[in-house]
Structures are given as structure tokens and as C-alpha cells.
Scaffold this active site. Structure first.
Site, PDB file in Angstrom:
ATOM      1  N   GLY A   1     -11.385 -12.395   1.801  1.00 29.95           N
ATOM      2  CA  GLY A   1     -10.637 -11.780   2.905  1.00 29.95           C
ATOM      3  C   GLY A   1     -10.196 -12.823   3.915  1.00 29.95           C
TER       4      GLY A   1
ATOM      5  N   ASP B   1      -8.750  -9.259  -6.848  1.00 28.28           N
ATOM      6  CA  ASP B   1      -9.294  -8.057  -6.223  1.00 28.28           C
ATOM      7  C   ASP B   1     -10.812  -8.112  -6.401  1.00 28.28           C
ATOM      8  OD1 ASP B   1     -10.206  -5.402  -5.685  1.00 28.28           O
ATOM      9  OD2 ASP B   1      -8.183  -4.645  -6.063  1.00 28.28           O
TER      10      ASP B   1
ATOM     11  N   LYS C   1     -21.598  -0.400   4.829  1.00 30.46           N
ATOM     12  CA  LYS C   1     -22.055  -1.534   5.634  1.00 30.46           C
ATOM     13  C   LYS C   1     -23.580  -1.554   5.796  1.00 30.46           C
ATOM     14  CE  LYS C   1     -18.083  -3.572   6.529  1.00 30.46           C
ATOM     15  NZ  LYS C   1     -17.793  -4.911   5.990  1.00 30.46           N
TER      16      LYS C   1
ATOM     17  N   SER D   1      -7.379 -14.211   4.279  1.00 30.48           N
ATOM     18  CA  SER D   1      -5.939 -14.260   4.558  1.00 30.48           C
ATOM     19  C   SER D   1      -5.557 -13.496   5.817  1.00 30.48           C
ATOM     20  CB  SER D   1      -5.155 -13.704   3.364  1.00 30.48           C
ATOM     21  OG  SER D   1      -5.446 -12.319   3.201  1.00 30.48           O
TER      22      SER D   1
ATOM     23  N   GLY E   1      -7.055 -11.599   9.830  1.00 28.31           N
ATOM     24  CA  GLY E   1      -8.071 -11.209  10.812  1.00 28.31           C
ATOM     25  C   GLY E   1      -9.237 -12.169  10.969  1.00 28.31           C
TER      26      GLY E   1
ATOM     27  N   ARG F   1      -6.289 -10.212  -2.151  1.00 25.21           N
ATOM     28  CA  ARG F   1      -5.425  -9.671  -3.203  1.00 25.21           C
ATOM     29  C   ARG F   1      -3.999 -10.203  -3.088  1.00 25.21           C
ATOM     30  NH1 ARG F   1      -6.694  -3.545  -1.820  1.00 25.21           N
ATOM     31  NH2 ARG F   1      -6.465  -4.625   0.168  1.00 25.21           N
TER      32      ARG F   1
ATOM     33  N   TYR G   1     -17.760   4.329   5.513  1.00 29.37           N
ATOM     34  CA  TYR G   1     -17.754   2.935   5.986  1.00 29.37           C
ATOM     35  C   TYR G   1     -19.154   2.505   6.417  1.00 29.37           C
ATOM     36  CZ  TYR G   1     -16.366  -1.156   8.769  1.00 29.37           C
ATOM     37  OH  TYR G   1     -16.252  -2.416   9.285  1.00 29.37           O
TER      38      TYR G   1
ATOM     39  N   SER H   1     -20.910  -7.562   8.053  1.00 25.42           N
ATOM     40  CA  SER H   1     -21.162  -6.128   8.190  1.00 25.42           C
ATOM     41  C   SER H   1     -20.317  -5.640   9.348  1.00 25.42           C
ATOM     42  CB  SER H   1     -22.656  -5.870   8.394  1.00 25.42           C
ATOM     43  OG  SER H   1     -22.917  -4.490   8.497  1.00 25.42           O
TER      44      SER H   1
END
Ligand SMILES: NC(=O)C1=CN([C@@H]2O[C@H](COP(=O)(O)OP(=O)(O)OC[C@H]3O[C@@H](n4cnc5c(N)ncnc54)[C@H](OP(=O)(O)O)[C@@H]3O)[C@@H](O)[C@H]2O)C=CC1
Ligand SMILES: CCCCCCCCCCCCCCCC(=O)[C@@H](N)CO
Length: 331
Positions: free
Chosen positions: A48, A99, A196, A50, A52, A73, A192, A178
Site C-alpha cells: 500500500g 493484489d 483490524k 502508493s 496515503g 494493485r 473493519y 492497524s
């Protein structure tokens, strides 16, 4: 002749010594022992990466002289992230499109990237909704990415990480992103929060298994953070989710990245990101490992009071829920 001070001091002495003795015991028992995990010159792999928080972490690690690999992805967004990091730092990161739900694709990417020193399992999806309104498809989507995706990454990276830690003699790290919604269940977050919370069981058990290989596990617990993912989430988040999540102050992705990387470097198992997060972490310390003497002391001394504070927050949240429902009935 002056009277000896001893007769007065002797009954007081054990009383004064007790806290010191207790602190010494605490300093002795905290495990695993805290270590410094270097970043410079090491291979940091971020899922992740790419967007934020992951992108902010990738930029920060690159600035600190790490060799950085990112996985996500969308190849387009990966390329954009690579360009943005090059522009900001002059460093080129390696990009891998996969993915995390596809274990083979993850294994191929990790193999191609080469042995990892610091694995940051940061990818995640969040589509809040009351469970009754949420499709099982969406529940499965969150569990498969946020939970199974983490298993796929760790399983793929661990063998080479162990070898590398042994060969270099340097401690390695597995960090898991988390959320504060992974420390307390929140309205609108059944799937969610479940995904977590599950990561904590995984992380605690994993720390037992990898400590002998000089690998330290960290869990990061951010509050609402300003990211592209959050902007999307915010459009559809139920009112009550907004209100309850608002109990903890929002943060910028760069600030979360800083807290996360500092936590990883000092091998903290629980990494809170803001003041509310520190309170939440003390209130939910449970049986998690703790390597910091000072945090252990705060946990032991603060336990009763923080439980009380937690009950106050729940009282507040349940009152808000009640008010929200009676307002809706009157409309
Ligand atoms: N923002 C917030 O308020 C908070 C976020 N968190 C957690 O922090 C993490 C990052 O969040 P944030 O930065 O906001 O998220 P973003 O939505 O901004 O970024 C998510 C990243 O994960 C990648 N990703 C998503 N699904 C997959 C998949 N199936 N396979 C591979 N990569 C995937 C995305 O790329 P692509 O879509 O191209 O695959 C992207 O790079 C998440 O785990 C989130 O739960 C925790 C607390 C608060
Ligand atoms: C002793 C008591 C301390 C109390 C402080 C409690 C504050 C809890 C607030 C929960 C916030 C949940 C945010 C989830 C963010 C997130 O993960 C989504 N944005 C999805 O990314």
C-alpha cells in the site's frame, strides 16, 4: 552526642524502598528487550505504498537512506508514487503491482524485490456501513485484504528475512498497520474493526515465533488520517461513525508516518500516534509485549484510571447513539 537517625528511618526505609524495588523488577521483566532497528541502507518493503500513509512512509524511509520497495494493485498509481518520491528525495523506489489477496502474486513480487529488512504491512481498505446494510461481499473484501493479505505478505517475506537477519546480525522488523478501530470497536466498523482486531492476535503470536530470529513486531494504531482513502471513506461514513471517530483528533499522513517509523526503529510493539492513542493503548494494554520500562510503568500505574476513562468514553458514545436515534424518530 547527636542521636542516631536510624531508629526513625528504619520503619520508613522499606516503605521508601518498595517503589524503587518495584521499578527495578519492572525494568528487569519487560520483554522483548528493546533494540534499535537501523533504517539507513536497509531494504524497506511497504504494501500500500502508493497512497496515503504508505506513500508518506516510503518517502520518509527513502529520505533516511533506505532501499525502498512498494507494492499495490494499480500500476498507474505506483508509477505516480515513484515519480513523486523521486521528485521529493531524488531516490528511486522499486514498484510491484500485485493484489495482496493473490498469495502467488505476492510471493513473486517479494521474491523479485529481494530479502527484506523491514516489512511494513500497511495496505488496507475501509468501507464503513452498519452491518445490517452491508453486503457480505463487502465484509469479505475487507477481511480478505486487511487480514488474509497480511498473512500472504508475511508468509512470503519471512524465510528470507530470517536468513538476512542472521547474515547481517542486525535486528529486522515486521510492522503491521492497524487502526484505533483495531483497539476499540466503533459503530459502522463491524467488518473493519474485526479485520483490524484480528491483526493483534496475529502480531502477538508472531512476536513469540520470530523473536529468536531477531525480528521485532510492531503494530501501528493511527486515528482518522488525511489520505486519499480517507477522503473516499468520508463520503459514505455513517454520522455516528464520524462522531465517535471524532473522539480522537485527526492526523496528517506525514505525521503518522513519522510516528510509525520511530516506533519501528525503537522496536515498540504497540505504536500509538496521538495523545488519545496513547491513552487508548494504556487502556487496552492487556497481555501485549512491552519493551519500554516507562510505558510499562504508565500501564501498571494507569490501569485502573484508564479503565475508568474508557467507561466514561463508552458512556458518552452510548448517550450520543441514544440521542441520535431519538432525534431520528422525531424527524
Ligand atoms: N486514513 C485513515 O483514516 C486510517 C488508515 N488506517 C490504515 O492505514 C492503512 C493505509 O491507509 P490509507 O493510507 O488511508 O489508505 P489509502 O486508501 O490512501 O491507500 C491504500 C493503499 O493500499 C493499497 N491497496 C489496497 N488494496 C490493496 C490490495 N488488495 N492489494 C494491494 N494493495 C492494496 C492501495 O493501492 P491500490 O488501490 O492501487 O491497490 C494503496 O496503495 C490501511 O491499512 C488503513 O486501514 C488506519 C487508521 C486510520
Ligand atoms: C482511555 C480511553 C481513551 C479514549 C480515546 C478513544 C478514541 C477512540 C476513537 C476511535 C477512532 C477510530 C478511528 C478509525 C480510523 C480508521 O481506521 C478509518 N479512518 C479507516 O481508515
Amino acid at each position: 552526642m547527636a542521636p542516631s537517625p536510624l531508629p526513625i528511618a528504619s520503619p520508613l526505609l522499606p516503605l521508601l524502598m518498595a517503589p524503587v524495588a518495584f521499578a527495578a523488577v519492572l525494568a528487569f521483566i519487560v520483554r522483548p528487550r528493546s533494540v534499535r532497528i537501523p533504517i539507513k541502507g536497509r531494504h524497506v518493503f511497504i504494501s500500500g505504498g502508493s497512497s496515503g500513509i504508505g506513500l508518506a512512509l516510503a518517502r520518509l524511509a527513502a529520505t533516511e537512506g533506505a532501499r525502498v520497495s512498494i507494492l499495490a494493485r494499480s500500476a498507474v498509481r505506483l508509477q505516480e508514487a515513484r515519480d513523486a518520491i523521486r521528485l521529493a528525495t531524488g531516490v528511486d523506489v522499486a514498484i510491484f503491482s500485485a493484489d495482496v489477496r493473490d498469495a502467488d502474486a505476492v510471493a513473486n513480487a517479494v521474491e523479485e524485490a529481494g530479502p527484506v529488512d523491514v516489512l511494513v504491512c500497511n495496505h488496507g481498505v475501509f468501507t464503513p456501513q452498519e452491518l445490517e446494510k452491508q453486503d457480505l461481499e463487502e465484509v469479505r473484501f475487507m477481511v480478505e485484504i486487511n487480514l488474509m493479505g497480511i498473512f500472504h505478505l508475511i508468509k512470503a517475506a519471512l524465510p528470507a528475512m530470517k536468513q538476512r537477519a542472521k547474515a547481517t546480525g542486525l535486528p529486522a522488523s515486521i510492522a503491521i498497520m492497524s487502526s484505533q478501530a483495531g483497539q476499540v470497536g466503533v459503530y459502522g466498523y463491524t467488518a473493519y474493526s474485526a479485520s483490524k482486531f484480528a491483526l493483534r492476535g496475529l502480531a502477538e503470536a508472531l512476536q513469540h515465533e520470530v523473536i529468536a530470529h531477531n525480528i521485532h513486531v510492531s503494530m501501528i494504531f493511527p486515528p482518522d488520517t488525511d489520505t486519499p482513502g480517507f477522503a473516499e471513506e468520508h463520503k459514505r461514513r455513517p454520522d455516528l461513525t464520524n462522531i465517535i471517530a471524532g473522539s480522537s483528533g485527526g492526523m496528517k499522513a506525514d505525521d503518522v508516518a513519522k510516528k510509525a517509523l520511530n516506533g519501528i526503529k525503537s522496536s515498540m510493539f504497540i505504536v500509538p500516534c496521538n495523545f488519545e492513542g496513547s491513552m487508548l493503548s494504556i487502556a487496552t494494554a492487556g497481555l501485549s509485549p512491552q519493551s519500554s520500562f516507562f510505558t510499562a510503568l504508565a500501564e501498571v500505574l494507569g490501569a485502573g484510571f484508564m479503565r475508568f476513562m474508557g467507561l466514561c468514553f463508552q458512556w458518552n458514545w452510548f448517550s450520543l447513539i441514544e440521542k441520535w436515534h431519538s432525534k431520528k424518530k422525531n424527524m
